[in-house]
Design a protein around this motif. Structure first.
Motif, mmCIF file in Angstrom:
data_model
loop_
_atom_site.group_PDB
_atom_site.id
_atom_site.type_symbol
_atom_site.label_atom_id
_atom_site.label_comp_id
_atom_site.label_asym_id
_atom_site.label_seq_id
_atom_site.Cartn_x
_atom_site.Cartn_y
_atom_site.Cartn_z
ATOM 1 N N THR B 6 0.937 -1.147 0.011
ATOM 2 C CA THR B 6 0.253 -0.067 0.027
ATOM 3 C C THR B 6 0.960 1.219 0.025
ATOM 4 O O THR B 6 0.704 2.123 -0.711
ATOM 5 C CB THR B 6 -0.910 -0.038 1.226
ATOM 6 N N VAL B 7 2.134 1.283 1.080
ATOM 7 C CA VAL B 7 2.705 2.638 1.021
ATOM 8 C C VAL B 7 3.429 2.678 -0.321
ATOM 9 O O VAL B 7 3.570 3.767 -0.772
ATOM 10 C CB VAL B 7 3.685 2.380 2.003
ATOM 11 N N LEU B 8 3.763 1.711 -0.938
ATOM 12 C CA LEU B 8 4.800 1.869 -2.217
ATOM 13 C C LEU B 8 3.734 2.200 -3.413
ATOM 14 O O LEU B 8 4.165 3.070 -4.128
ATOM 15 C CB LEU B 8 5.539 0.417 -2.409
ATOM 16 N N ALA B 9 2.851 1.693 -3.333
ATOM 17 C CA ALA B 9 1.588 2.000 -4.412
ATOM 18 C C ALA B 9 1.183 3.445 -4.336
ATOM 19 O O ALA B 9 1.234 4.142 -5.186
ATOM 20 C CB ALA B 9 0.293 1.041 -4.419
ATOM 21 N N ARG B 10 0.971 3.843 -3.048
ATOM 22 C CA ARG B 10 0.656 5.269 -2.802
ATOM 23 C C ARG B 10 1.734 6.322 -3.213
ATOM 24 O O ARG B 10 1.460 7.154 -3.934
ATOM 25 C CB ARG B 10 0.390 5.665 -1.157
ATOM 26 N N LEU B 11 3.087 5.807 -2.998
ATOM 27 C CA LEU B 11 4.255 6.704 -3.208
ATOM 28 C C LEU B 11 4.461 6.932 -4.847
ATOM 29 O O LEU B 11 4.469 7.791 -5.399
ATOM 30 C CB LEU B 11 5.382 6.271 -2.746
ATOM 31 N N ARG B 12 3.905 5.380 -5.518
ATOM 32 C CA ARG B 12 4.122 5.592 -6.855
ATOM 33 C C ARG B 12 2.959 6.476 -7.596
ATOM 34 O O ARG B 12 3.295 6.911 -8.414
ATOM 35 C CB ARG B 12 4.170 4.163 -7.234
ATOM 36 N N ALA B 13 1.874 6.129 -6.824
ATOM 37 C CA ALA B 13 0.705 6.901 -7.483
ATOM 38 C C ALA B 13 1.110 8.323 -7.497
ATOM 39 O O ALA B 13 0.746 9.255 -8.186
ATOM 40 C CB ALA B 13 -0.458 6.646 -6.772
ATOM 41 N N ALA B 14 1.729 8.938 -6.149
ATOM 42 C CA ALA B 14 2.062 10.313 -5.847
ATOM 43 C C ALA B 14 2.859 10.896 -7.154
ATOM 44 O O ALA B 14 2.810 11.910 -7.343
ATOM 45 C CB ALA B 14 2.568 10.513 -4.531
#
Ligand code: SF4
Lengths: 477, 208
Positions: B6-14
């Motif tokens: 989740t954290v990595l996906a959020r950062l990639r989306a950001a």
């Protein structure tokens, strides 16, 4: 659908941690402005540290180049954050550490609490850490029956005084020596009744008070100033040696770190270890910096954990202008030069991140709606930008956030006018003589302010004079 | 989705839509000072900086190191000191009890009066010595609990700048950067020496 939603940048949740105040900045500031002792303590402290910091920065021939390097490294870090975190995770794991990920404060608190329980401990000792204050870890531990002991002198003063931190670097900056002595006499069971208010005597009292704790506590919780993706090294910068105690003596070490603290390479430490102490405490180098990489057999904690925390940082990263707030190395230089901070103190900002950086970081972590008055807690004088060792353009961020902040116009105008005029008392007097206030903004500003007028949204003409605002607000407090 | 994903996906989306990364330009800041490691002026500067932060400095010939250490400990009234197993035996002070660290418990270390170590590198501009837990420096804890730290530094270990020190150190080792005795600025921002770490730091600078 849910998976997509989970993977989108998110702000820090409500109801946990310390990113939101109980009242708006103007309301809280009004109270602080009525506290003359607080203002004296703050002015003394910030004046002292500005002089010290200026002197040691003056010794560095390449200070501006270092600042530029700091900014470049941090921009690069943010652009590659996911891969750097994966690299860090692999390096720490390879060195015998365990890496945990926390989407928010609730998860991080649960991870730490579970780790402490698994270690069979009912007490942890803590090195000062903004991240654990941000997530409200102490409250979470206490709720789980675990006693957190703050070991940094200023944090100890705050904890014993049942107080809140008011400065990033010196959380008890609002307390003077006489007040600290009173807190120690009241709260330290074993203290010498003849304790004086000499700083050396107060420090010695803290040493005696905490020795047993250091030697007998099995779990420590720290933050990290830097984490090197390339090697897995974590670094804590400190002064007193309480950090070394916590990083060396316990069996289990748990480090909670915002994801933005990662830096790409070992060599990058050479830049930040020059920038941080000189901008922060005004020392050429702080007394102690510790670095560790996973577990070192036979030396220090043999159970080493790293908790990587999002808690709103992904939302900050998602804003192409706002993300530079993540470059912050928490030196607190911007607080020490801020005319608004000097008058209101840190508590008025409501969040663990006070001062100029708090005014731009807290609203982004929580979403602007939850900290709507903070982007107005500034005169846009630009001193913070000049002082920042990694060149964060805080005035630009403030203006950017104001455009998003649903802020009552009347409050915004009052705040901006007050802050602006507090910043420039002489200018105010001149302006008032000339034109009955109201037309301070514009190209006629004298140096050094004229350089800023092109790029800043100077406050709108206040509907009342500063003295009117001042007397009205003072009489309410 | 677990928290990591989740954290990595959020950062990639950001970062989605952000411009492709450009490598950081090397920058113009100094990688080294004007003087080479060990230059006498650097050693002078180190002495000055150490003294400025209330460490006590002793400039002595290599042959006088043992006597100097013994003199410091005697003058401080130290009765028993810990030394790391790899400390040169000729440095072990004769007049006081010497305990060689052998995984000594913390309580025992806290009861000793001093510690004698070597160093890995020293930074002249900042007045810093760095310990890297090598055999002549020992575990981190031994230089932490006793109240008096005597540290021996050779001239070839003295570099001008922080980046030079970083480049010399081995990533992965536990490192302790020490600049003066334990201190705090938490009371009205005055630097006060002596909180939890050693309250007295003596640095012996040798000539070879
Ligand atoms: S914003 Fe800059 S000056 Fe302010 S605390 Fe962060 S690094 Fe320091």
């Amino acid at each position: 659908m849910r998976r997509t939603f989970l993977g989108m940048p998110a702000t820090a949740p409500r109801g946990v941690g310390h990113l939101r105040g109980d009242e708006s900045f103007p309301a809280a500031a009004r109270k602080a402005l009525g506290d003359a002792q607080l203002r004296r303590n703050l002015r003394h402290a910030t004046t002292t540290i500005r002089a010290k910091s200026g002197a040691v920065i003056g010794e560095v021939p390449d200070w501006q180049e270092l600042r530029a390097a700091g900014r470049a490294i941090k921009s690069d870090t943010m652009a590659r954050l996911p891969e750097l975190l994966e690299q860090l995770e692999a390096a720490v794991t390879g060195a015998g550490g365990t890496v945990h990920w926390a989407t928010d404060a609730v998860q991080a608190n649960r991870i730490v609490t579970d780790l402490v329980r698994a270690a069979g401990a009912d007490r942890v000792m803590k090195v000062k850490s903004m991240a654990t204050q941000e997530i409200g870890l102490n409250e979470a531990l206490e709720a789980a029956g675990i006693e957190p002991v703050e070991t940094d002198l200023a944090e100890l003063i705050v904890q014993l005084g049942r107080d809140k931190p008011s400065h990033i670097l010196v959380p008890a900056i609002h307390r003077n020596r006489a007040e600290i002595r009173e807190i120690f006499l009241r709260e330290m069971p074993d203290v010498d009744a003849a304790l004086t208010d000499e700083p050396a005597a107060l420090a010695a009292a803290a040493r005696r008070h905490l020795r047993r704790t250091f030697l007998s506590t099995k779990v420590a919780v720290s933050g990290a100033n830097f984490a090197v993706a390339e090697t897995g090294a974590l670094a804590v910068v400190e002064s007193e040696g309480n950090g070394r105690m916590c990083l060396t003596l316990p069996e289990t070490l748990i480090t909670v770190m915002g994801v933005e603290k990662v830096i790409p390479t070992w060599d990058d430490l050479g830049v930040f270890l020059q920038l941080l102490p000189r901008a922060s405490t005004g020392e050429r180098m702080n007394p102690y910096t510790s670095m560790w990489t996973g577990v070192t057999p036979g030396d220090g904690p043999q159970q080493v954990h790293l908790v990587l925390l999002d808690n709103g940082r992904s939302a900050v990263l998602a804003d192409a202008v706002g993300r530079q707030a993540l470059h912050c190395i928490r030196c607190s230089a911007c607080l020490n030069v801020c005319p608004v901070y000097e008058r209101t103190g840190g508590h008025a900002y409501g969040s663990v991140y006070p001062g100029p950086i708090g005014a731009v970081l807290s609203p982004q972590l929580t979403g602007v709606a939850d900290n709507a008055s903070l982007p107005y807690a500034s005169s846009l004088c630009g001193a913070c930008y000049d002082a920042c060792p990694v060149m964060i353009n805080i005035p630009e961020l403030l203006v950017h956030l104001r455009s998003q902040a649903p802020h009552p116009r009347s409050e915004a105008i009052a705040m901006a006018a007050a802050a602006y005029t507090m910043d420039h008392p002489r200018l105010y007097a001149v302006a008032q003589r000339a034109a009955g206030l109201g037309r301070v903004a514009g190209p006629a500003l004298p140096p050094p302010l004229n350089g800023w007028t092109a790029s800043r949204d100077l406050p709108a003409a206040p509907p009342q004079t500063f003295r009117q605002w001042w007397s009205e607000n003072r009489s309410e407090s | 989705m677990n928290a990591r994903d989740t954290v990595l996906a959020r950062l990639r989306a950001a970062l989605a839509g952000a411009p492709p990364t450009v490598p950081v330009p090397p920058g113009e800041h100094r990688r080294q000072g004007d003087l080479p490691p060990g230059h006498p002026e650097l050693v002078d500067l180190l002495e000055h900086r150490l003294t400025d932060y209330r460490a006590e400095v002793h400039r002595v010939a290599e042959a006088a190191v043992a006597d100097t250490i013994a003199g410091i400990l005697t003058a401080a009234g130290a009765a028993a000191v810990v030394v790391p197993p790899g400390l040169p035996t000729e440095w072990r002070p004769g007049p006081v009890e010497v305990v060689v660290d052998d995984d000594l418990p913390a309580d025992r270390l806290a009861g000793l009066d001093g510690v004698v170590t070597a160093a890995a590198v020293a930074v002249a501009e900042t007045g810093t010595i760095v310990l890297d837990a090598a055999a002549d420096q020992g575990r981190r804890v031994i230089s932490l609990l006793p109240d008096l730290h005597v540290c021996v530094v050779r001239p070839d270990q003295v570099v001008a700048t922080v980046p030079e020190a970083v480049a010399r150190l081995t990533p992965g080792r536990p490192l302790t950067w020490i600049s003066g005795p334990s201190a705090t600025s938490d009371i009205e921002l005055n630097r006060v020496e002596g909180v939890h770490g050693p309250r007295r730091l003596h640095v012996v600078l040798t000539d070879g």
